[in-house]
Design a protein around this motif. Sequence first.
Motif, PDB file in Angstrom:
ATOM      1  N   ASP A   1       0.836  -1.149   0.076  1.00 29.03           N
ATOM      2  CA  ASP A   1      -0.049  -0.129   0.090  1.00 29.03           C
ATOM      3  C   ASP A   1       0.863   1.210   0.086  1.00 29.03           C
ATOM      4  N   LEU A   2       2.022   1.123  -0.073  1.00 30.43           N
ATOM      5  CA  LEU A   2       3.170   2.296   0.138  1.00 30.43           C
ATOM      6  C   LEU A   2       3.659   2.691  -1.115  1.00 30.43           C
ATOM      7  N   THR A   3       3.930   3.901  -1.452  1.00 28.72           N
ATOM      8  CA  THR A   3       4.515   4.435  -2.608  1.00 28.72           C
ATOM      9  C   THR A   3       5.920   5.119  -2.227  1.00 28.72           C
ATOM     10  N   TYR A   4       6.763   5.141  -3.186  1.00 25.80           N
ATOM     11  CA  TYR A   4       8.197   6.076  -2.972  1.00 25.80           C
ATOM     12  C   TYR A   4       7.900   7.223  -3.494  1.00 25.80           C
ATOM     13  N   SER A   5       8.229   8.343  -2.809  1.00 23.16           N
ATOM     14  CA  SER A   5       8.344   9.831  -3.639  1.00 23.16           C
ATOM     15  C   SER A   5       9.487  10.288  -3.026  1.00 23.16           C
ATOM     16  N   SER A   6      10.090  11.233  -4.212  1.00 24.31           N
ATOM     17  CA  SER A   6      11.267  11.947  -3.891  1.00 24.31           C
ATOM     18  C   SER A   6      10.621  13.551  -3.523  1.00 24.31           C
ATOM     19  N   PHE A   7      11.340  14.006  -2.569  1.00 25.71           N
ATOM     20  CA  PHE A   7      11.060  15.429  -2.107  1.00 25.71           C
ATOM     21  C   PHE A   7      12.114  16.364  -1.939  1.00 25.71           C
ATOM     22  N   THR A   8      12.582  16.865  -2.909  1.00 26.21           N
ATOM     23  CA  THR A   8      13.865  17.804  -2.555  1.00 26.21           C
ATOM     24  C   THR A   8      13.642  19.414  -2.740  1.00 26.21           C
ATOM     25  N   SER A   9      14.481  20.163  -2.483  1.00 19.99           N
ATOM     26  CA  SER A   9      14.365  21.557  -2.631  1.00 19.99           C
ATOM     27  C   SER A   9      15.228  22.009  -3.473  1.00 19.99           C
ATOM     28  N   SER A  10      14.775  23.136  -4.227  1.00 19.76           N
ATOM     29  CA  SER A  10      15.850  23.366  -5.171  1.00 19.76           C
ATOM     30  C   SER A  10      17.083  24.048  -4.566  1.00 19.76           C
ATOM     31  N   GLY A  11      18.271  23.650  -5.183  1.00 18.92           N
ATOM     32  CA  GLY A  11      19.441  24.709  -4.680  1.00 18.92           C
ATOM     33  C   GLY A  11      20.144  23.588  -3.645  1.00 18.92           C
ATOM     34  N   SER A  12      19.450  22.717  -3.253  1.00 21.53           N
ATOM     35  CA  SER A  12      19.933  21.738  -2.095  1.00 21.53           C
ATOM     36  C   SER A  12      20.913  20.653  -2.623  1.00 21.53           C
ATOM     37  N   SER A  13      21.895  20.420  -1.842  1.00 23.92           N
ATOM     38  CA  SER A  13      22.681  19.381  -2.024  1.00 23.92           C
ATOM     39  C   SER A  13      22.314  18.040  -1.872  1.00 23.92           C
ATOM     40  N   MET A  14      21.140  17.940  -1.193  1.00 25.87           N
ATOM     41  CA  MET A  14      20.677  16.613  -0.696  1.00 25.87           C
ATOM     42  C   MET A  14      20.238  15.762  -1.815  1.00 25.87           C
ATOM     43  N   PRO A  15      20.358  14.499  -1.649  1.00 27.26           N
ATOM     44  CA  PRO A  15      20.202  13.712  -2.815  1.00 27.26           C
ATOM     45  C   PRO A  15      18.826  13.409  -2.865  1.00 27.26           C
ATOM     46  N   ASN A  16      18.145  12.782  -3.868  1.00 33.81           N
ATOM     47  CA  ASN A  16      17.052  12.453  -3.973  1.00 33.81           C
ATOM     48  C   ASN A  16      16.564  11.112  -3.532  1.00 33.81           C
ATOM     49  N   ARG A  17      16.505  11.119  -2.189  1.00 29.34           N
ATOM     50  CA  ARG A  17      16.386   9.659  -1.588  1.00 29.34           C
ATOM     51  C   ARG A  17      14.824   9.675  -1.226  1.00 29.34           C
ATOM     52  N   PRO A  18      14.257   8.471  -2.059  1.00 29.62           N
ATOM     53  CA  PRO A  18      12.836   8.459  -1.937  1.00 29.62           C
ATOM     54  C   PRO A  18      12.280   8.090  -0.390  1.00 29.62           C
ATOM     55  N   VAL A  19      11.131   8.624  -0.208  1.00 27.80           N
ATOM     56  CA  VAL A  19      10.522   8.250   1.237  1.00 27.80           C
ATOM     57  C   VAL A  19       9.179   7.503   1.252  1.00 27.80           C
ATOM     58  N   LYS A  20       9.194   6.617   2.029  1.00 24.78           N
ATOM     59  CA  LYS A  20       7.870   5.690   1.989  1.00 24.78           C
ATOM     60  C   LYS A  20       6.960   6.096   2.681  1.00 24.78           C
ATOM     61  N   ILE A  21       5.791   6.230   1.827  1.00 24.25           N
ATOM     62  CA  ILE A  21       4.566   7.030   2.481  1.00 24.25           C
ATOM     63  C   ILE A  21       3.302   6.066   1.917  1.00 24.25           C
ATOM     64  N   ILE A  22       2.260   6.211   2.728  1.00 20.67           N
ATOM     65  CA  ILE A  22       0.885   5.626   2.179  1.00 20.67           C
ATOM     66  C   ILE A  22       0.215   6.696   1.474  1.00 20.67           C
ATOM     67  N   PRO A  23      -0.421   6.458   0.015  1.00 19.60           N
ATOM     68  CA  PRO A  23      -0.802   7.438  -0.628  1.00 19.60           C
ATOM     69  C   PRO A  23      -2.265   7.894  -0.119  1.00 19.60           C
ATOM     70  N   LEU A  24      -2.738   9.160  -0.138  1.00 20.73           N
ATOM     71  CA  LEU A  24      -3.852   9.675   0.228  1.00 20.73           C
ATOM     72  C   LEU A  24      -4.872   9.615  -0.818  1.00 20.73           C
ATOM     73  N   GLN A  25      -6.027   8.984  -0.806  1.00 20.83           N
ATOM     74  CA  GLN A  25      -6.867   9.002  -1.674  1.00 20.83           C
ATOM     75  C   GLN A  25      -7.972  10.088  -1.637  1.00 20.83           C
ATOM     76  N   HIS A  26      -7.689  10.775  -2.853  1.00 25.69           N
ATOM     77  CA  HIS A  26      -8.385  12.290  -3.024  1.00 25.69           C
ATOM     78  C   HIS A  26      -9.802  11.929  -3.604  1.00 25.69           C
ATOM     79  N   PRO A  27     -10.818  12.600  -2.954  1.00 21.31           N
ATOM     80  CA  PRO A  27     -12.174  12.161  -3.445  1.00 21.31           C
ATOM     81  C   PRO A  27     -12.442  12.619  -4.870  1.00 21.31           C
ATOM     82  N   ASP A  28     -13.083  12.249  -5.607  1.00 14.99           N
ATOM     83  CA  ASP A  28     -13.667  12.700  -6.926  1.00 14.99           C
ATOM     84  C   ASP A  28     -14.803  13.720  -6.822  1.00 14.99           C
ATOM     85  N   THR A  29     -14.517  14.888  -6.964  1.00 14.57           N
ATOM     86  CA  THR A  29     -15.631  16.102  -6.863  1.00 14.57           C
ATOM     87  C   THR A  29     -16.334  16.149  -8.119  1.00 14.57           C
TER      88      THR A  29
END
Length: 715
Positions: A12-40
């Motif tokens: 049920d988990l996904t791997y997403s990359s969150f980085t800030s522009s200009g950061s020297s930090m690598p694109n290390r994926p973080v495991k999170i559970i995706p939130l299901q947004h309702p269909d409006t």
Amino acid sequence: MEISYASPSAGDLTYSSFTSSGSSMPNRPVKIIPLQHPDTTSYGSSGGGSSSSSSSSSSSFWSNSLFSGWGSKIRQMTIVDWIGMCFPCFRWIRTYRWREYLQVDLMAGTTVGIMLVPQAMSYAKLAGLEPIYGLYSGFVPIFIYAIFGSSRQLAIGPVALVSLLVSNVLSGIADSSDALYTELAILLALMVGILECIMGLLRLGWLIRFISHSVISGFTTASAIVIALSQAKYFLGYDIERSSEIVPIIKSIISGADEFSWPPFVMGSIILIILQTMKHLGKSRKHLRFLRAMGPLTAVVLGTTFVKIYHPSSITLVGDIPQGLPSFSIPRSFKYAKSLIPTTLLITGVAILESVGIAKALAAKNGYELDSNQELFGLGVANIFGSFFSAYPTTGSFSRSAVNHESGAKSGLSGIVTGIIMGCALLFLTPLFEYIPQCALAAIVISAVISLVDYEEAIFLWRVDKKDFLLWTITSTTTLFLGIEIGVLVGVGVSLAFVIHESANPHIAVLGRLPGTTVYRNIQQYPEAYTYNGIVIVRIDAPIYFANISYIKDRLREYEVVVDKSTRRGPEVERIYFVILEMAPVTYIDSSAVQALKDLHHEYKSRDIQIAISNPNREVLLTLSKSRAVELIGKEWYFVRVHDAVQVCLQHVQSIKEVSKTSDPSPEEKPSFFQRFLKQRGEDVLVASLESGSNSPSDSTHSDPQLEPLLFRKP
């Protein structure tokens, strides 16, 4: 011992990359559970071409939510269910076990009937009426309630509190000796019955929930004191002022002290002592239960016997009572109906709180379900029919219902037996009632209301909740000194003020992570929980709407400045960069709150602070989606769990720290390839250790950055 990882939910988990522009930090994926947004789209859109479909979809949605439950219930009902709903007595008639229940019902009905006859006359005197109207009120309404009432143990009839309310309102309109006074009391029964039926049919019984138990307890305690003092005239031998306020009554008692008469005082005191002794023995010893019900009859018999033997001239008697059953008549004097509306509302409120409350408690003890709105309708029908046979307002009695239950009543047949005894008393026994001393009836009333003085509740509230104790004190004091109507209004007003204050100032907690878990709890309740630098996690424990959004915004601004005293971990930064809102307890959010949330987002953006929202329920998320708040804040900032939000925010905080350290390096300071490789490896280990809740890098055997450690478990 080994570490258990969250592997079962990996699907049920996904791997997403969150980085800030200009950061020297690598694109290390973080495991999170995706939130299901309702269909409006199914709820309509803002486009002009789909306005009609939006309207129909919205209408269909609300229709389904409001009426689908009722529709399915009605479709499932059989003919037997319909008969049981219209005539609740049918439910116990078709399951009645004659051999088991008949004897106990006869005994219970007889016991309550013996208790009701003298009580009915006593309460009629308290209401300012002739004793015969108390007997009328305990006759027809009982039979009607046995048919339409859903409780099988509730004993209805005249009660002390309602009698006091009747006396209080009618004494300001007419003299108790006038025929108009009696006509208004009967009209009041009709109005109370109609209001109870309307509230039962419209299922409005929930309105009375806004009156807290503290208000009711304080009101009944003060009313019991006023009732007892109002009966003092029959003990003292002289008239005192009729009032619902304690000060005029006490003044009247003191001013007439020179007219004091010993015989009624001695007789009344002795009878009262006998009543209290029999009540105590009946409650404390099971084999003497019958004494509790026999108390009022014993008082009447003793008093009447004494009068018949000694003929004391200083003791006033009940006097002549008409013999026979009440005749049918339509209530009159409708021109006074407007002035009776406040008391009608008050008596109906007492009926809901006392009668329905007792009925539900007795139903739970005897193992059957009870619909409070059906019960209210049954009480209303009983009062309406009673008004056509000269009855004043009736409701369920605490004491008689308790006796009925303790005597083993199993069905409404016990009420029918009680009604038959009342009918026999009207037909054959009224000549004997002529010699009942007034002080004996007064002693019955005082004995009944002594148990309503709920000082134990006041002690309990003082120990448990000072606010409820204050409410109890305010209600009882205002009722005693300012009158019944003002006392109830002040009590209900203060009670609603407390409710509004609690709603407008909801509980808000700062959350921290419990060591060794991914669970976040209130740091005030769990001092061992730790927080992260640059991140504030806030839980709002209430619906968010126009009345409390300003308070919530003020508290959120405070959390930016005020540093909590809990242990802090993570990269050391100087200020707050992320505010995570845990919205699991938020059941509802209105348009005003949504707009305020948008304004707060813009305000935070101007100070370089990002909002993240965790675990909103479907309705809240739907409202945020329809208002474009999801797009404004960003779908990537909505999370299923607080821990997911913390992981993402931690990466950003770390990247912000690295940017501040290495911003614009000169060519001479540019690191070599080997230095960059070592730094990258150290950052991976550091972030993994932050996510696992540790200040120091984790052991490589237990710190896979793709997995989140949970609780330790034995192999």
